[in-house]
Design an enzyme around this catalytic site. Sequence first.
Site, PDB file in Angstrom:
ATOM      1  N   TYR A   1      -3.409  -3.362 -11.239  1.00  0.00           N
ATOM      2  CA  TYR A   1      -3.961  -2.078 -10.347  1.00  0.00           C
ATOM      3  C   TYR A   1      -3.828  -0.771 -10.735  1.00  0.00           C
ATOM      4  O   TYR A   1      -4.321   0.220 -10.249  1.00  0.00           O
ATOM      5  CB  TYR A   1      -3.764  -2.456  -8.974  1.00  0.00           C
TER       6      TYR A   1
ATOM      7  N   HIS B   1      -8.600   3.359  -6.546  1.00  0.00           N
ATOM      8  CA  HIS B   1      -8.015   2.980  -5.382  1.00  0.00           C
ATOM      9  C   HIS B   1      -6.308   3.498  -5.479  1.00  0.00           C
ATOM     10  O   HIS B   1      -5.767   3.590  -4.482  1.00  0.00           O
ATOM     11  CB  HIS B   1      -8.073   1.578  -5.314  1.00  0.00           C
TER      12      HIS B   1
ATOM     13  N   TYR C   1      -0.183  -4.769  -0.198  1.00  0.00           N
ATOM     14  CA  TYR C   1      -1.737  -4.572  -0.636  1.00  0.00           C
ATOM     15  C   TYR C   1      -2.264  -3.518   0.352  1.00  0.00           C
ATOM     16  O   TYR C   1      -1.537  -3.356   1.353  1.00  0.00           O
ATOM     17  CB  TYR C   1      -2.673  -5.745  -0.675  1.00  0.00           C
TER      18      TYR C   1
ATOM     19  N   ASN D   1      -4.606  -2.990   2.149  1.00  0.00           N
ATOM     20  CA  ASN D   1      -5.022  -3.397   3.386  1.00  0.00           C
ATOM     21  C   ASN D   1      -4.035  -3.567   4.425  1.00  0.00           C
ATOM     22  O   ASN D   1      -4.261  -3.930   5.690  1.00  0.00           O
ATOM     23  CB  ASN D   1      -6.211  -4.262   3.517  1.00  0.00           C
TER      24      ASN D   1
ATOM     25  N   ASN E   1      -9.741   0.731   3.824  1.00  0.00           N
ATOM     26  CA  ASN E   1      -8.884  -0.214   4.444  1.00  0.00           C
ATOM     27  C   ASN E   1      -7.530   0.059   4.683  1.00  0.00           C
ATOM     28  O   ASN E   1      -6.659  -0.226   5.495  1.00  0.00           O
ATOM     29  CB  ASN E   1      -8.754  -1.823   3.753  1.00  0.00           C
TER      30      ASN E   1
END
Length: 195
Positions: A18, A23, A71, A73, A119
């Site tokens: 990631y 993000h 994560y 969220n 989120n």
Amino acid sequence: MSEGPFLVVGLGNPGPSYAGNRHNVGAMVLDELAARAGVKLSPGKGKRARTLIGEGRLAGRRVVLARPTSYMNESGGPVRGLLDYHSIPPADLVVLHDELDIPFASVRLKRGGGEGGHNGLRSISRSTGTKDYLRVRVGIGRPPGRQDPADFVLKDFSATERKELDLLVAEAADATEELLAQGLEAAQNVVHPRT
């Protein structure tokens, strides 16, 4: 303007797969701020678990710099733990995050407001019981065509965007320092015309 300390949190998802995603730009900005402050981020324990954390000074203010290792969220739990551990009110929380509703390479500052489907912000608002915290919104722009925004944010920056990414991260870090040094309104007057 509060005397602090301020909790400055950079949002992203954990792990190398990631790391270059749109993000994760909040986490990229946090790493830049840690480097500027000479702060080494280390794994937190107890109430500070599920974070990489370090303490120091930035723009003349005491800061706790943190990157949740959960994560996106699930960012709220680690953030709530840090606020509790350091006795920092949510009003002195600064969240660095990606923002679809702002053109790529723009940076905007605000306090409160909606989460715009983000989120990470939704999780933090739920865990803290308020939306009234400071935000450094790093523009990533809208997805092209009919691409799903959820897919778009989990893709790496394009080759063209990567050429400007270091500049964007530096600009967002400058904006964060401006916010800490001068307060929201004065910082907005400096940052918003620039980007």
